[in-house]
Design an enzyme around this catalytic site. Structure first.
Site, mmCIF file in Angstrom:
data_model
loop_
_atom_site.group_PDB
_atom_site.id
_atom_site.type_symbol
_atom_site.label_atom_id
_atom_site.label_comp_id
_atom_site.label_asym_id
_atom_site.label_seq_id
_atom_site.Cartn_x
_atom_site.Cartn_y
_atom_site.Cartn_z
ATOM 1 N N GLN A 499 0.827 -1.208 0.000
ATOM 2 C CA GLN A 499 0.000 0.000 0.000
ATOM 3 C C GLN A 499 0.859 1.256 0.000
ATOM 4 O OE1 GLN A 499 -3.092 0.869 -0.347
ATOM 5 N NE2 GLN A 499 -2.913 2.998 0.303
ATOM 6 N N GLU A 500 1.936 1.220 0.743
ATOM 7 C CA GLU A 500 2.764 2.415 0.901
ATOM 8 C C GLU A 500 3.534 2.777 -0.365
ATOM 9 O OE1 GLU A 500 3.148 4.624 3.189
ATOM 10 O OE2 GLU A 500 2.076 3.802 4.905
ATOM 11 N N SER A 501 4.153 1.795 -1.003
ATOM 12 C CA SER A 501 5.097 2.106 -2.083
ATOM 13 C C SER A 501 4.814 1.396 -3.392
ATOM 14 C CB SER A 501 6.516 1.728 -1.637
ATOM 15 O OG SER A 501 6.609 0.309 -1.462
#
Length: 640
Positions: A499-501
C-alpha cells in the site's frame, strides 16, 4: 618519466578499445559504462571520448549520448536535436529535450529558428512563454498577446522567463484591470495570498477601493463583512466573498453562520450561492460539539444539498453516532447512482437485517461479494461464506514483445538500481501496448523480480484480477526474517509495504517518507534508537530494501502492540499517527463494530488506506497458503 610511460600505456589501451565496437560480454560493457560515468563525473573528458565508441551496442548508450548532447546544448543545432529526438522517441529525457532547446534558442534570440524548430507551442510554461515571445518578435503580435493572456491567467506564480512576454503584452495595452481581477480570483481560489497582494497593488488608481479591500481580506478573513460592505456586488466580489468566507468558517463556524444573512444581502447572492455559503459552515458542524439548534440548522442545509460528498459525510456521522434512524434517512437522500457504491450497499443490507428482512439483505450481500475489494470481502464474511477470489493468470510473453530496446534499457536500469528511471521507461512502454500485451508484460516483470514494474503494469492496464502480478510476494525472505520474532503477521507487513510504495524501493513522498514502507527519517531515527537496531547511519539507507524492512517492521510492530494487536487501529496509526487513532477511539466510545469504525474514520485517505491494507493482507495470505477472513475474529467481535 614513469608518469609519462603510464599515460602512454593507458592511451594505447583506450585507442585500441576505441578502434572497434567490441562484441564483448554484457559484464564487460557494464564495466566500461561505469568507467565512463566515473570519468565524466571527474571531468576526465578524454577518457569519456575514448571509451564511448566502444559502447554503441550497450542498451544504456543513448543515455550517454543524451548526457553529451545536453552538456553541449548551447552549441547544438536544431537538426542534431531533432535527429536525436527522432532516433530515441521513447527515451524519458527526450520528452523534455524539445522544451529545453526552445529555451536555448530563446537565449540565442534566434526567434525564427525557434519557431522553425517548434511549429507548435510547447507545454512547459517557460518554453511556452519563449515561444509566444518569438511570435511577437517575428511580427505575429496578436498571437503573442492571446498566448500571454492564456498563460497569465493562473492562480500560481509564473517563471521569470515569462516577464518579457508579459511586458510587451502590457505595453500594447492588452492587459486590462478586468484581466488582473480574473487572475486575482484564481489566486484567491488557489490560496496564493502573496500573489493576490502583488496583483492588487498593480491595479490602477480607479480600482484602489477594491485593491485595498482585497489586501485587508488577505490579512484576516474576518474582514469579509467589511469587504462585502465596501465593494459593490459583482461576480468577482461574490466569488472573493465566498473564498474568504471559507477561511473564516474554518476559524469560527458560528461567527461565520451569523454573518450569512448580511453577506447574502450585501452581495445580492443567488439561492445557489447562499446554499454554497451554508454548506461551507455545515462542513464545520459535523462534530459532537454542536448545539441542538446548530444540528437542526445543519440537517436542514444537508437536506437541501445536491452535494454527494456532503450527504455521505452526514451518513458517516450517523454511523459514528450509531444513529440507525439517521443512517436510514441519510442513505435515502443519496442520489441513486451513489447508492450503488459498495459501502452504501453494505449498510443498506445492514439496516435490512436489523429490520428482519434477511432475504433482501442477503440478496444485496450476495451480489456485493461478486465484486472486488474490501466491502465484497466483508459481505462474504457477514454471510459466513468464503470470498470467491478471482485470479486471472497472465500468459507469459511472446518473444518479440520483450526483445525491444526499451526492455533492454529497463533491464540495465534495474541492474544499476535506477528504479525510478526504469519505471519511467516501463510506463511509456506499457502505455503503448494493448491490454493482452500489458498482461504479458506484467507477467514478464513478475518473472524477472521487477515487482514494482509488475504492479505498475497492472495499474496501467487496469488488470484488476491479475492478482499475482498486482500483489507479488516481493522481498519475501526479508519479510519472513524480520517478522519472525514479532507479533505482526508477515502478510500484514507485506500488505502495508504494498500500500505504501507499490513495491518501489526508491519511492519518496513529498514530505520525505522513504522506501518500501515509506518511513519518515525522524521515525526511523526514533525506532533505531528505541530498539537498538545496529548499522543505521542516515536516511539514505531507507532506500535499501533490507534496512527499510527491518526498521519498518519494527515500527509497525511497535504500533501493532500499542493497539492490542488490532490491524484496524495499527493500520490507521501507521498512516495518520497513533494520537489521532486514540482520539477516534475516544469519539466512538465503544458504540461501533469494526466495519462502522473503519467507515467513520474522518480522513478519506486513512479510511481508504485501512480498507486497502486489510484487503491486501487477505490477498497475501491467499498466496502464502494461509487463507482467512478479511477481518480476524478478534477484530470482528470487539466493540470500537
Amino acid at each position: 618519466m614513469a608518469d609519462k610511460w603510464q599515460y602512454w600505456i593507458i592511451g594505447t589501451f583506450l585507442t585500441a578499445m576505441a578502434g572497434s565496437v567490441q562484441a564483448d560480454s554484457l559484464d564487460a560493457q557494464r564495466e566500461r559504462y561505469q568507467q565512463i560515468k566515473q570519468a565524466w563525473d571527474n571531468n576526465q573528458m578524454a577518457t569519456v571520448e575514448q571509451l564511448m565508441p566502444t559502447l554503441r551496442d550497450y542498451p544504456l548508450y543513448p543515455y550517454l549520448e543524451y548526457r553529451q548532447l545536453a552538456q553541449n546544448l548551447d552549441q547544438e543545432t536544431s537538426l542534431a536535436v531533432n535527429n536525436f529526438a527522432q532516433q530515441h522517441p521513447t527515451l524519458p529525457p527526450v520528452r523534455s529535450l524539445p522544451a529545453r532547446f526552445v529555451n536555448e534558442l530563446a537565449r540565442r534570440q534566434d526567434w525564427n529558428g525557434l519557431l522553425a524548430f517548434s511549429p507548435e507551442a510547447p507545454k512547459p510554461v517557460a518554453a511556452r512563454c519563449n515561444w509566444y515571445y518569438a511570435k511577437w518578435a517575428t511580427g505575429q503580435q496578436q498571437v503573442a498577446y492571446t498566448g500571454a493572456q492564456d498563460i497569465w491567467l493562473t492562480g500560481t506564480s509564473l517563471p521569470a522567463t515569462c516577464d518579457k512576454l508579459f511586458s510587451v503584452w502590457q505595453d500594447a495595452g492588452q492587459r486590462t484591470p478586468i484581466t488582473t481581477l480574473e487572475r486575482i480570483r484564481l489566486a484567491l481560489k488557489a490560496g496564493n495570498t502573496s500573489l493576490v497582494n502583488f496583483l492588487a497593488k498593480q491595479l490602477p488608481a480607479d480600482y484602489q477601493t477594491i485593491a485595498t479591500a482585497l489586501i485587508d481580506l488577505q490579512k484576516d478573513p474576518r474582514n469579509v463583512d467589511a469587504f462585502a460592505r465596501t465593494v459593490g456586488p459583482t461576480d468577482f466580489t461574490r466569488q472573493a466573498t465566498i473564498i474568504a468566507f471559507t477561511s473564516l468558517a474554518r476559524q469560527d463556524a458560528e461567527n461565520a453562520r451569523a454573518m450569512l444573512p448580511t453577506l447574502v444581502r450585501l452581495q445580492k447572492m443567488s439561492e445557489q450561492e447562499k446554499q454554497a455559503l451554508d454548506e461551507i459552515v455545515v462542513w464545520r458542524m459535523m462534530g459532537s460539539d454542536t448545539t441542538a439548534e446548530q444540528a437542526r440548522w445543519r440537517d436542514n442545509v444537508v437536506m437541501r444539498s445536491e452535494s454527494t460528498a456532503l450527504i455521505e459525510r452526514r451518513v458517516r456521522m450517523a454511523l459514528g453516532e450509531n444513529d440507525r434512524r439517521g443512517l436510514n434517512t441519510w442513505l435515502a437522500r443519496l442520489p441513486l447512482e451513489d447508492k450503488q457504491k459498495d459501502e452504501w450497499q453494505y449498510w443498506q443490507a445492514d439496516l435490512l437485517l436489523e429490520q428482519g428482512r434477511k432475504e433482501e439483505a442477503n440478496g444485496i450481500l450476495q451480489k456485493l461479494m461478486q465484486e472486488r475489494g474490501f466491502y465484497p470481502m466483508v459481505a462474504a464474511q457477514r454471510l459466513g461464506v468464503a470470498y470467491p477470489l478471482q485470479v486471472d493468470k497472465a500468459p507469459r510473453p511472446q518473444g518479440s514483445l520483450v526483445q525491444g530496446t526499451e526492455i533492454a534499457r529497463v533491464r540495465e536500469l534495474m541492474f544499476w538500481g535506477m528504479d525510478n528511471l526504469a519505471r519511467s521507461e516501463w510506463a511509456y512502454l506499457v502505455a503503448s501496448k494493448t491490454q493482452p500485451e500489458q498482461q504479458m508484460l506484467a507477467r514478464y516483470a513478475l518473472d524477472q523480480g521487477w515487482w514494482d514494474l509488475s504492479v505498475q503494469a497492472t495499474i496501467s492496464g487496469k488488470l484488476w484480477n491479475s492478482l499475482e502480478e498486482r500483489f507479488p510476494l516481493a522481498w519475501q525472505d526479508q519479510f519472513k526474517r524480520y517478522t519472525g520474532d514479532k507479533g505482526i503477521p508477515q502478510s500484514y507487513a507485506m500488505a502495508i509495504a504494498r500500500q505504501e510504495s507499490a513495491w518501489n524501493p526508491k519511492a519518496r513522498s513529498p514530505v520525505g517518507a522513504s522506501g518500501l514502507m515509506q518511513i519518515m527519517p525522524a521515525t526511523a531515527q526514533h525506532t533505531v534508537k528505541m530498539f537498538s537496531i545496529p548499522g543505521y547511519v542516515n536516511s539514505s539507507q531507507l532506500f535499501d530494501p533490507q534496512t527499510n524492512i527491518q526498521i519498518g517492521t519494527q515500527y509497525l510492530e511497535y504500533v501493532y502492540q500499542q493497539f492490542d494487536q488490532n490491524r484496524i487501529f495499527a493500520s490507521a496509526a501507521y498512516n495518520a499517527g497513533p494520537s489521532r487513532v486514540r482520539t477516534w477511539q475516544g469519539n466512538s466510545a465503544g458504540r461501533l463494530d469494526s466495519v462502522a469504525f473503519i467507515e467513520t474514520i474522518p480522513f478519506s485517505e486513512t479510511r481508504g488506506y485501512v480498507k486497502n491494507v486489510l484487503a491486501y493482507d487477505a490477498y497475501y495470505r491467499h498466496f502464502m497458503g494461509q487463507p482467512d477472513k478479511i477481518i480476524a475474529d478478534g477484530e470482528w467481535q470487539r466493540r470500537y
